[in-house]
Design a protein around this motif. Structure first.
Motif, PDB file in Angstrom:
ATOM      1  N   ALA A  85      31.020  19.579  38.699  1.00 11.18           N
ATOM      2  CA  ALA A  85      29.933  20.438  39.161  1.00 11.18           C
ATOM      3  C   ALA A  85      30.132  20.803  40.625  1.00 11.18           C
ATOM      4  CB  ALA A  85      28.582  19.731  38.988  1.00 11.18           C
ATOM      5  N   VAL A  86      29.536  21.926  41.011  1.00 11.74           N
ATOM      6  CA  VAL A  86      29.438  22.339  42.412  1.00 11.74           C
ATOM      7  C   VAL A  86      27.962  22.269  42.787  1.00 11.74           C
ATOM      8  CG1 VAL A  86      29.822  24.187  44.079  1.00 11.74           C
ATOM      9  CG2 VAL A  86      31.440  23.832  42.220  1.00 11.74           C
ATOM     10  N   SER A  87      27.660  21.606  43.888  1.00 15.65           N
ATOM     11  CA  SER A  87      26.268  21.344  44.260  1.00 15.65           C
ATOM     12  C   SER A  87      26.025  21.694  45.718  1.00 15.65           C
ATOM     13  CB  SER A  87      25.924  19.861  44.041  1.00 15.65           C
ATOM     14  OG  SER A  87      26.333  19.421  42.767  1.00 15.65           O
ATOM     15  N   VAL A 119      26.714  22.960  36.879  1.00 16.35           N
ATOM     16  CA  VAL A 119      27.605  22.114  36.097  1.00 16.35           C
ATOM     17  C   VAL A 119      28.682  23.000  35.472  1.00 16.35           C
ATOM     18  CG1 VAL A 119      27.780  20.585  34.101  1.00 16.35           C
ATOM     19  CG2 VAL A 119      25.796  20.432  35.622  1.00 16.35           C
ATOM     20  N   THR A 120      29.949  22.665  35.722  1.00 17.49           N
ATOM     21  CA  THR A 120      31.046  23.445  35.149  1.00 17.49           C
ATOM     22  C   THR A 120      31.621  22.794  33.898  1.00 17.49           C
ATOM     23  OG1 THR A 120      32.523  22.413  36.779  1.00 17.49           O
ATOM     24  CG2 THR A 120      31.651  24.593  37.298  1.00 17.49           C
ATOM     25  N   SER A 121      31.378  21.494  33.727  1.00 12.89           N
ATOM     26  CA  SER A 121      31.721  20.821  32.473  1.00 12.89           C
ATOM     27  C   SER A 121      30.891  19.547  32.367  1.00 12.89           C
ATOM     28  CB  SER A 121      33.215  20.489  32.397  1.00 12.89           C
ATOM     29  OG  SER A 121      33.564  19.497  33.341  1.00 12.89           O
ATOM     30  N   ASP A 130      36.090   6.683  37.774  1.00 13.59           N
ATOM     31  CA  ASP A 130      36.997   7.779  38.125  1.00 13.59           C
ATOM     32  C   ASP A 130      36.125   8.901  38.661  1.00 13.59           C
ATOM     33  OD1 ASP A 130      39.014   9.605  38.432  1.00 13.59           O
ATOM     34  OD2 ASP A 130      39.121  10.122  36.303  1.00 13.59           O
ATOM     35  N   ILE A 131      35.945   8.913  39.978  1.00 13.04           N
ATOM     36  CA  ILE A 131      35.025   9.856  40.622  1.00 13.04           C
ATOM     37  C   ILE A 131      35.725  10.472  41.822  1.00 13.04           C
ATOM     38  CG2 ILE A 131      32.757  10.165  41.687  1.00 13.04           C
ATOM     39  CD1 ILE A 131      31.986   7.439  40.407  1.00 13.04           C
ATOM     40  N   ALA A 132      35.731  11.791  41.914  1.00 13.34           N
ATOM     41  CA  ALA A 132      36.294  12.501  43.058  1.00 13.34           C
ATOM     42  C   ALA A 132      35.213  13.389  43.656  1.00 13.34           C
ATOM     43  CB  ALA A 132      37.499  13.332  42.638  1.00 13.34           C
ATOM     44  N   ILE A 133      35.032  13.302  44.970  1.00 10.25           N
ATOM     45  CA  ILE A 133      34.001  14.073  45.669  1.00 10.25           C
ATOM     46  C   ILE A 133      34.625  14.704  46.903  1.00 10.25           C
ATOM     47  CG2 ILE A 133      31.681  14.006  46.666  1.00 10.25           C
ATOM     48  CD1 ILE A 133      31.387  11.212  45.392  1.00 10.25           C
ATOM     49  N   ALA A 134      34.289  15.957  47.161  1.00 10.20           N
ATOM     50  CA  ALA A 134      34.774  16.639  48.364  1.00 10.20           C
ATOM     51  C   ALA A 134      33.713  17.616  48.830  1.00 10.20           C
ATOM     52  CB  ALA A 134      36.080  17.371  48.069  1.00 10.20           C
ATOM     53  N   GLU A 152      31.699  19.279  45.781  1.00  5.69           N
ATOM     54  CA  GLU A 152      32.168  19.399  44.404  1.00  5.69           C
ATOM     55  C   GLU A 152      32.438  17.994  43.884  1.00  5.69           C
ATOM     56  OE1 GLU A 152      35.361  21.918  41.679  1.00  5.69           O
ATOM     57  OE2 GLU A 152      35.580  21.870  43.861  1.00  5.69           O
ATOM     58  N   THR A 153      32.037  17.723  42.655  1.00  6.62           N
ATOM     59  CA  THR A 153      32.204  16.410  42.041  1.00  6.62           C
ATOM     60  C   THR A 153      32.959  16.550  40.724  1.00  6.62           C
ATOM     61  OG1 THR A 153      30.006  15.832  42.901  1.00  6.62           O
ATOM     62  CG2 THR A 153      31.005  14.301  41.349  1.00  6.62           C
TER      63      THR A 153
END
Length: 332
Positions: A128-130, A88-90, A50-54, A65-66
């Motif tokens: 996370a935002v990278s 890392v946000t969580s 379960d991975i979402a990337i944009a 953002e992941t």
């Protein structure tokens, strides 16, 4: 890790905007084969991914953002001269490097050289935002910021507390640019281009160093430097402006330019640029000669592509909406 220094498009490609939602092993395999990113994805255990990337990516700058409830593992596909920062946000992430492991958690952001990286593990309920910068871009930004062209970068620490105002500002800028990427289909927004440049300066200024330089005496900059900078901004409002170009015209470093604007004008160069572009929009909205153009067309002509962001900025500066200004102009 050995690999391609110039990856084929199937391995990596520039993408103005990409979005992926991976919910099966089949989708994961297809994404690795066609995703065009610099890493391959895998999962931590035999459960459905379960991975979402944009985000967006180019040779000079990438931002994404992941989010993942399953967690994942990534491995570099090839060697590259890139530096990745991640907020890392969580959840929790571990970088396995040749020079030692680094942990990323919500209280501490990470900075890792891609060429030093072996593997990355992100654990469940992760987000996370990278951002990734090419070493060449950061080297040029360091030279512009300091006025020194020695071709080196400061020795930045692999982790940094996000509690400082400078680091929090860096995170907020990173997140804001990421949000703009998802809201527009093209990157001809002049503000977006400027924010990408500002990010590199913010990173170099905010991130702690292993050997922090001694504070230097602030240099007094002749007022003519500020005047040259303002004249250049005014003459190029409808074009893509960079702080490096403005500083070069003024004959000073980017850091000196920023200090001068804050000291004498009480605003940053970016704020001044946006204010002057909004002033041009305001003038066009009031002009009978521009009556046939829509608000959006006028805004775009001055580099504002994200209409929601433009509308908020305009209202803060003029106390009313662009449409209300247009009505006032027609009534005169």
């Amino acid at each position: 890790m050995t690999g391609h220094t110039r990856p084929e498009p199937v391995t990596w490609r520039s993408q103005g905007r990409f979005v992926a939602s991976i919910a099966s092993m089949r989708q994961l395999q297809l994404f690795n084969d066609r995703g065009g990113l610099a890493v391959n994805f895998d999962i931590l255990r035999s459960t459905a991914p379960d991975i979402a990337i944009a985000g967006t990516q180019s040779k000079a700058f990438s931002l994404w953002e992941t989010r993942s409830s399953s967690g994942f593992v990534t491995e570099p596909k090839y060697n590259a001269q890139l530096i990745t920062i991640r907020f890392v946000t969580s959840g929790h992430i571990i970088y396995r490097r040749r020079s030692g492991d680094v942990d990323g958690v919500p209280t501490h952001a990470t900075l890792v050289n891609f060429s030093d990286l072996r593997e990355v593990q992100a654990y469940g309920a992760f987000s996370a935002v990278s951002g990734t910068f090419s070493v060449d871009v950061l080297t040029a930004a360091h030279a512009a910021l300091t006025g020194r062209s020695d071709g080196t970068l400061p020795d930045l620490t692999p982790t940094a507390s996000v509690a400082t105002p400078a680091m929090m500002a860096l995170f907020l800028t990173l997140r804001r640019v990421q949000e703009q990427i998802q809201a527009i289909e093209c990157h001809d927004d002049l503000t977006f281009q400027l924010l990408k440049e500002v990010l590199s300066y913010q990173l170099l200024s905010a991130w702690p160093r292993r050997d922090a330089p001694a504070p230097s005496q602030a240099q007094d900059i002749p007022s003519r430097s500020l005047g040259r900078a303002l004249d250049y901004i005014e003459a190029n409002l409808s074009r893509a402006l960079t702080l490096a170009d403005i500083a070069a015209v003024a004959g000073i470093s980017v850091r000196s330019l920023q200090n001068r604007f804050r000291r004498d004008l009480g605003r940053t160069p970016v704020q001044v640029i946006l204010e002057r572009r909004l002033a041009q929009v305001h003038q066009d909205l009031m002009s009978p000669a521009k009556a046939s153009l829509s608000v959006a067309e006028i805004a775009r002509s001055w580099g504002f592509v994200h209409m929601g962001d433009f509308g908020q900025r305009y209202r803060r500066q003029y106390g009313r909406t662009p449409t209300e200004t247009r009505r006032t102009g027609r009534a005169l």
